[in-house]
Design a protein around this motif. Structure first.
Motif, PDB file in Angstrom:
ATOM      1  N   ALA A 137      -4.971   4.933  -4.350  1.00 32.37           N
ATOM      2  CA  ALA A 137      -6.273   5.214  -3.824  1.00 32.37           C
ATOM      3  C   ALA A 137      -6.839   3.428  -3.961  1.00 32.37           C
ATOM      4  O   ALA A 137      -7.737   3.189  -3.212  1.00 32.37           O
ATOM      5  N   VAL A 157     -15.523   2.356   4.175  1.00 32.92           N
ATOM      6  CA  VAL A 157     -14.138   2.706   3.820  1.00 32.92           C
ATOM      7  C   VAL A 157     -13.464   3.286   4.962  1.00 32.92           C
ATOM      8  O   VAL A 157     -14.001   4.166   5.508  1.00 32.92           O
ATOM      9  N   ALA A 166      -8.000   4.618   3.383  1.00 31.20           N
ATOM     10  CA  ALA A 166      -8.285   4.913   1.950  1.00 31.20           C
ATOM     11  C   ALA A 166      -9.154   6.169   1.716  1.00 31.20           C
ATOM     12  O   ALA A 166      -9.147   6.384   0.512  1.00 31.20           O
ATOM     13  N   SER A 202      -6.702   8.576   0.904  1.00 26.41           N
ATOM     14  CA  SER A 202      -6.122   8.391  -0.424  1.00 26.41           C
ATOM     15  C   SER A 202      -7.106   8.636  -1.728  1.00 26.41           C
ATOM     16  O   SER A 202      -6.633   9.268  -2.655  1.00 26.41           O
ATOM     17  N   LEU A 256       0.834  -1.235   0.017  1.00 23.73           N
ATOM     18  CA  LEU A 256       0.054  -0.025   0.034  1.00 23.73           C
ATOM     19  C   LEU A 256       1.001   1.293  -0.040  1.00 23.73           C
ATOM     20  O   LEU A 256       0.409   2.334  -0.604  1.00 23.73           O
ATOM     21  N   ALA A 268      -9.291  -2.315   1.964  1.00 24.03           N
ATOM     22  CA  ALA A 268     -10.127  -1.453   3.190  1.00 24.03           C
ATOM     23  C   ALA A 268     -11.531  -1.978   2.936  1.00 24.03           C
ATOM     24  O   ALA A 268     -12.262  -2.335   4.090  1.00 24.03           O
ATOM     25  N   GLU A 278      -5.368   0.876  -1.640  1.00 27.82           N
ATOM     26  CA  GLU A 278      -6.365   1.074  -0.468  1.00 27.82           C
ATOM     27  C   GLU A 278      -7.575   0.851  -0.395  1.00 27.82           C
ATOM     28  O   GLU A 278      -8.032   0.135   0.697  1.00 27.82           O
ATOM     29  N   LEU A 279      -8.286   1.013  -1.334  1.00 34.43           N
ATOM     30  CA  LEU A 279      -9.648   0.847  -1.217  1.00 34.43           C
ATOM     31  C   LEU A 279     -10.141  -0.629  -1.392  1.00 34.43           C
ATOM     32  O   LEU A 279     -10.929  -1.206  -0.699  1.00 34.43           O
TER      33      LEU A 279
END
Length: 295
Positions: free
Chosen positions: A135, A179, A183, A186, A120, A142, A138-139
């Protein structure tokens, strides 16, 4: 006639069952492969369908295809013939007594929390592509999204203030997934400083864009995941869903309820989610053997 039947079946699974595009494409490919086999071997339709199906499955085994591939094509034929029988196109179902080959359940590969952290933080947030990549990674971790769900997001799918993302999963089922804080930050950085540059004059609503201002693809995300894993010094054989599997495993290891994880992942059946309990059980055994004086 065969092609007409196939087209009607594909319309049925798309409109009435609401299956995902990739699932429909897999049905099309598998059934078309079988129909081509029938035509080449000159099996009569409908009288020779059962014999043709048996010959086809034996041919798949002779070709050395994996049990998973044979099982998938068997399931496609069972669905297809069941549909034709219900519409009275066939007098009886040639696949009624057909059973799918047993599969060895393979546990998904997962990353450790430390490995996830290294991936990440690998993208450099000083370029539009780096902001996008961080992003996306991370998403994905997450929220445990499928890759198709991740790349299918639009800008209005994400509510950063409330901290959730609205997802349309398999079978067009909608779910709302939280979320996390990292995340969300980001995503804010990407939407503020990354997406406008990648988009240029584009008018699309896609959340994640490639360098041409078009929607990021599944293959594009898989490439960037492998790139950043390599950059992080991780040599595991990753799949497009590695972060999703890691999300589920880490949630359960930290005490999350199985039903909650099922809801977050969008699994229709909890038995699909239970595969992760094998992973966490194995980890608990490792901890026990290290910690207990008489293990």
């Amino acid at each position: 006639m065969l092609q007409t039947w196939l087209n009607e079946f594909l319309d049925y699974v798309r409109v009435e069952r609401g299956l995902a595009r990739n699932t429909i494409l897999a049905y099309r490919s598998d059934i078309a492969h079988f129909l081509t086999f029938l035509q080449k071997r000159s099996f009569a339709v409908p009288a020779g369908l059962r014999d043709g199906m048996i010959a086809y499955l034996l041919e798949l085994q002779r070709m050395g295809l994996s049990a998973a591939t044979v099982a998938r094509r068997t399931a496609a034929l069972k669905s297809f013939f069941g549909f034709l029988t219900r519409l009275d196109y066939l007098p009886d179902d040639p696949a009624a007594e057909l059973s799918s080959p047993k599969l060895i359940q393979r546990l998904p590969r997962v990353l450790t929390p430390q490995e996830v952290e290294r991936i990440l933080t690998a993208p450099r947030p000083n370029t539009p592509a780096g902001l996008r990549d961080r992003a996306m990674l991370e998403l994905a971790y997450a929220s445990g999204l499928r890759v198709s769900e991740l790349v299918g997001l639009d800008i209005d799918s994400v509510n950063l203030e409330a901290g959730y993302v609205r997802v349309f999963g398999k079978g067009a089922r909608e779910r709302v997934v939280p979320v996390g804080r990292a995340a969300r930050q980001s995503l804010r950085d990407y939407l503020r400083r990354g997406r406008p540059i990648l988009c240029g004059r584009c008018r699309g609503k896609a959340l994640f864009l490639n360098r041409r201002g078009e929607r990021m693809t599944r293959q594009g995300f898989w490439k960037l995941l492998k790139h950043y894993a390599q950059a992080a010094g991780i040599n595991k054989n990753l799949s497009p869903h590695t972060l999703r599997h890691s999300f589920a495993t880490h949630m359960l290891e930290n005490g999350a309820d199985l039903r909650v994880v099922q809801e977050l992942l969008g699994h229709a059946d909890i038995s699909t989610t239970q595969i992760y309990t094998h992973l966490t059980g194995r980890r608990l055994r490792e901890i026990y053997e290290l910690a207990h004086p008489r293990a």
